[in-house]
Design a protein around this motif. Sequence first.
Motif, PDB file in Angstrom:
ATOM      1  N   SER A 178     -38.755  33.818 -73.103  1.00  0.00           N
ATOM      2  CA  SER A 178     -37.529  34.628 -73.140  1.00  0.00           C
ATOM      3  C   SER A 178     -37.296  35.176 -74.542  1.00  0.00           C
ATOM      4  CB  SER A 178     -36.316  33.793 -72.714  1.00  0.00           C
ATOM      5  OG  SER A 178     -36.479  33.293 -71.411  1.00  0.00           O
ATOM      6  N   VAL A 179     -37.762  36.392 -74.761  1.00  0.00           N
ATOM      7  CA  VAL A 179     -37.661  37.010 -76.093  1.00  0.00           C
ATOM      8  C   VAL A 179     -36.931  38.338 -75.989  1.00  0.00           C
ATOM      9  CG1 VAL A 179     -38.920  37.809 -78.138  1.00  0.00           C
ATOM     10  CG2 VAL A 179     -39.868  35.960 -76.743  1.00  0.00           C
ATOM     11  N   VAL A 180     -36.013  38.562 -76.923  1.00  0.00           N
ATOM     12  CA  VAL A 180     -35.350  39.855 -77.068  1.00  0.00           C
ATOM     13  C   VAL A 180     -35.882  40.488 -78.354  1.00  0.00           C
ATOM     14  CG1 VAL A 180     -33.158  41.024 -77.527  1.00  0.00           C
ATOM     15  CG2 VAL A 180     -33.249  39.131 -75.889  1.00  0.00           C
ATOM     16  N   PHE A 181     -36.428  41.671 -78.251  1.00  0.00           N
ATOM     17  CA  PHE A 181     -36.907  42.388 -79.431  1.00  0.00           C
ATOM     18  C   PHE A 181     -35.886  43.461 -79.795  1.00  0.00           C
ATOM     19  CE2 PHE A 181     -40.838  40.639 -77.707  1.00  0.00           C
ATOM     20  CZ  PHE A 181     -41.443  40.138 -78.851  1.00  0.00           C
ATOM     21  N   ALA A 182     -35.278  43.301 -80.954  1.00  0.00           N
ATOM     22  CA  ALA A 182     -34.298  44.292 -81.400  1.00  0.00           C
ATOM     23  C   ALA A 182     -35.017  45.588 -81.753  1.00  0.00           C
ATOM     24  CB  ALA A 182     -33.539  43.763 -82.609  1.00  0.00           C
ATOM     25  N   GLU A 183     -34.343  46.690 -81.541  1.00  0.00           N
ATOM     26  CA  GLU A 183     -34.956  47.995 -81.806  1.00  0.00           C
ATOM     27  C   GLU A 183     -34.832  48.394 -83.265  1.00  0.00           C
ATOM     28  OE1 GLU A 183     -33.302  50.799 -79.075  1.00  0.00           O
ATOM     29  OE2 GLU A 183     -33.900  49.639 -77.304  1.00  0.00           O
ATOM     30  N   ALA A 184     -33.878  47.792 -83.981  1.00  0.00           N
ATOM     31  CA  ALA A 184     -33.667  48.128 -85.384  1.00  0.00           C
ATOM     32  C   ALA A 184     -33.190  46.883 -86.130  1.00  0.00           C
ATOM     33  CB  ALA A 184     -32.624  49.250 -85.502  1.00  0.00           C
ATOM     34  N   PRO A 185     -33.347  46.860 -87.465  1.00  0.00           N
ATOM     35  CA  PRO A 185     -32.835  45.715 -88.226  1.00  0.00           C
ATOM     36  C   PRO A 185     -31.343  45.507 -87.956  1.00  0.00           C
ATOM     37  CG  PRO A 185     -34.242  47.067 -89.599  1.00  0.00           C
ATOM     38  CD  PRO A 185     -34.056  47.816 -88.311  1.00  0.00           C
ATOM     39  N   GLY A 186     -30.923  44.250 -87.915  1.00  0.00           N
ATOM     40  CA  GLY A 186     -29.545  43.919 -87.561  1.00  0.00           C
ATOM     41  C   GLY A 186     -29.548  43.050 -86.324  1.00  0.00           C
ATOM     42  N   TRP A 187     -28.706  42.026 -86.314  1.00  0.00           N
ATOM     43  CA  TRP A 187     -28.797  41.016 -85.262  1.00  0.00           C
ATOM     44  C   TRP A 187     -27.797  41.163 -84.127  1.00  0.00           C
ATOM     45  CZ3 TRP A 187     -24.396  38.161 -84.528  1.00  0.00           C
ATOM     46  CH2 TRP A 187     -23.456  38.169 -85.577  1.00  0.00           C
ATOM     47  N   GLN A 188     -26.735  41.960 -84.278  1.00  0.00           N
ATOM     48  CA  GLN A 188     -25.668  41.976 -83.284  1.00  0.00           C
ATOM     49  C   GLN A 188     -26.123  42.417 -81.897  1.00  0.00           C
ATOM     50  OE1 GLN A 188     -25.435  43.308 -86.357  1.00  0.00           O
ATOM     51  NE2 GLN A 188     -23.476  42.827 -87.299  1.00  0.00           N
ATOM     52  N   ASP A 189     -26.861  43.522 -81.820  1.00  0.00           N
ATOM     53  CA  ASP A 189     -27.292  44.029 -80.511  1.00  0.00           C
ATOM     54  C   ASP A 189     -28.237  43.041 -79.829  1.00  0.00           C
ATOM     55  OD1 ASP A 189     -25.764  46.280 -80.731  1.00  0.00           O
ATOM     56  OD2 ASP A 189     -27.397  47.561 -81.449  1.00  0.00           O
ATOM     57  N   ALA A 190     -29.130  42.434 -80.620  1.00  0.00           N
ATOM     58  CA  ALA A 190     -30.073  41.477 -80.051  1.00  0.00           C
ATOM     59  C   ALA A 190     -29.334  40.250 -79.535  1.00  0.00           C
ATOM     60  CB  ALA A 190     -31.106  41.070 -81.104  1.00  0.00           C
ATOM     61  N   ALA A 191     -28.339  39.784 -80.282  1.00  0.00           N
ATOM     62  CA  ALA A 191     -27.570  38.610 -79.855  1.00  0.00           C
ATOM     63  C   ALA A 191     -26.817  38.906 -78.561  1.00  0.00           C
ATOM     64  CB  ALA A 191     -26.603  38.196 -80.957  1.00  0.00           C
ATOM     65  N   LYS A 192     -26.271  40.101 -78.449  1.00  0.00           N
ATOM     66  CA  LYS A 192     -25.556  40.471 -77.217  1.00  0.00           C
ATOM     67  C   LYS A 192     -26.503  40.480 -76.020  1.00  0.00           C
ATOM     68  CE  LYS A 192     -22.473  43.925 -75.182  1.00  0.00           C
ATOM     69  NZ  LYS A 192     -23.121  43.838 -73.866  1.00  0.00           N
ATOM     70  N   LYS A 193     -27.707  41.013 -76.213  1.00  0.00           N
ATOM     71  CA  LYS A 193     -28.688  41.021 -75.131  1.00  0.00           C
ATOM     72  C   LYS A 193     -29.080  39.600 -74.744  1.00  0.00           C
ATOM     73  CE  LYS A 193     -30.738  45.530 -76.246  1.00  0.00           C
ATOM     74  NZ  LYS A 193     -31.915  46.234 -76.786  1.00  0.00           N
ATOM     75  N   ALA A 194     -29.203  38.726 -75.740  1.00  0.00           N
ATOM     76  CA  ALA A 194     -29.560  37.331 -75.463  1.00  0.00           C
ATOM     77  C   ALA A 194     -28.447  36.648 -74.679  1.00  0.00           C
ATOM     78  CB  ALA A 194     -29.822  36.597 -76.775  1.00  0.00           C
ATOM     79  N   LEU A 195     -27.201  36.891 -75.043  1.00  0.00           N
ATOM     80  CA  LEU A 195     -26.078  36.316 -74.305  1.00  0.00           C
ATOM     81  C   LEU A 195     -26.044  36.822 -72.872  1.00  0.00           C
ATOM     82  CD1 LEU A 195     -23.345  36.491 -77.090  1.00  0.00           C
ATOM     83  CD2 LEU A 195     -24.254  34.404 -76.041  1.00  0.00           C
ATOM     84  N   ASP A 196     -26.366  38.095 -72.678  1.00  0.00           N
ATOM     85  CA  ASP A 196     -26.409  38.648 -71.335  1.00  0.00           C
ATOM     86  C   ASP A 196     -27.491  37.974 -70.486  1.00  0.00           C
ATOM     87  OD1 ASP A 196     -24.352  40.379 -71.924  1.00  0.00           O
ATOM     88  OD2 ASP A 196     -25.654  42.095 -72.350  1.00  0.00           O
ATOM     89  N   MET A 197     -28.613  37.623 -71.129  1.00  0.00           N
ATOM     90  CA  MET A 197     -29.692  36.946 -70.421  1.00  0.00           C
ATOM     91  C   MET A 197     -29.269  35.557 -69.945  1.00  0.00           C
ATOM     92  SD  MET A 197     -33.023  37.903 -72.749  1.00  0.00           S
ATOM     93  CE  MET A 197     -34.132  36.848 -71.814  1.00  0.00           C
ATOM     94  N   LEU A 198     -28.387  34.911 -70.711  1.00  0.00           N
ATOM     95  CA  LEU A 198     -27.939  33.564 -70.371  1.00  0.00           C
ATOM     96  C   LEU A 198     -26.802  33.592 -69.344  1.00  0.00           C
ATOM     97  CD1 LEU A 198     -28.004  31.866 -73.882  1.00  0.00           C
ATOM     98  CD2 LEU A 198     -29.697  31.688 -72.062  1.00  0.00           C
TER      99      LEU A 198
END
Length: 198
Positions: A178-198
């Motif tokens: 279960s990996v989320v690859f962010a499209e750009a530097p910065g963690w907020q969007d990736a963290a939101k996608k990870a929370l959505d996965m959970l």
Amino acid sequence: IVENGAKFCDIHHMSHFIGEMDEAFGIPVSELNIRLKKLGGLSFHNDFQPLLKMERDVAAQILGLSGAALEQALNRRYSLLFRYTGLQSKIPFWHDAVSKVGLTLSQGGRVFALSGPHNKATPIQWFSKKLILMQQTVPKIIAIGDSNNDKPMLLAATVACVIPRLNGSSLALPEHPSVVFAEAPGWQDAAKKALDML
């Protein structure tokens, strides 16, 4: 989790229901320096320049920090930061040399950190075991990272968020389900996608 896994800090004060939650896994800086001297004639400081002894403007440029954030990054309790100036081919030699005195070299995005024999996964594993012993439910953990020294932590998490480096390259984690690859530097969007996965 601070200083490459040297300490777990209970910033949300969870200790009221599962006991003491501040736990150190690292070796204090004073002991790190003692062990470093045991390397003797290997000329560690010919290849590694301590950031703490550099001019602050040079250290600021290397770390991309300034002011209080720079001082906090330099004055660590369980690790020492170095700029590597030696040959790339010698890095495996140095990993082996420091391990013989009970230390670890971790390569981050910009510098090497010298610390005890722990990594960023150590506190996650300790935390999970503590919860199991207390008969608590182990939470689903999201880890966010961008460099090689983040890999153990990312692999220990339920969901790994990989942030691209400034040069556009990214860690590959083919062994994680279960990996989320962010499209750009910065963690907020990736963290939101990870929370959505959970």
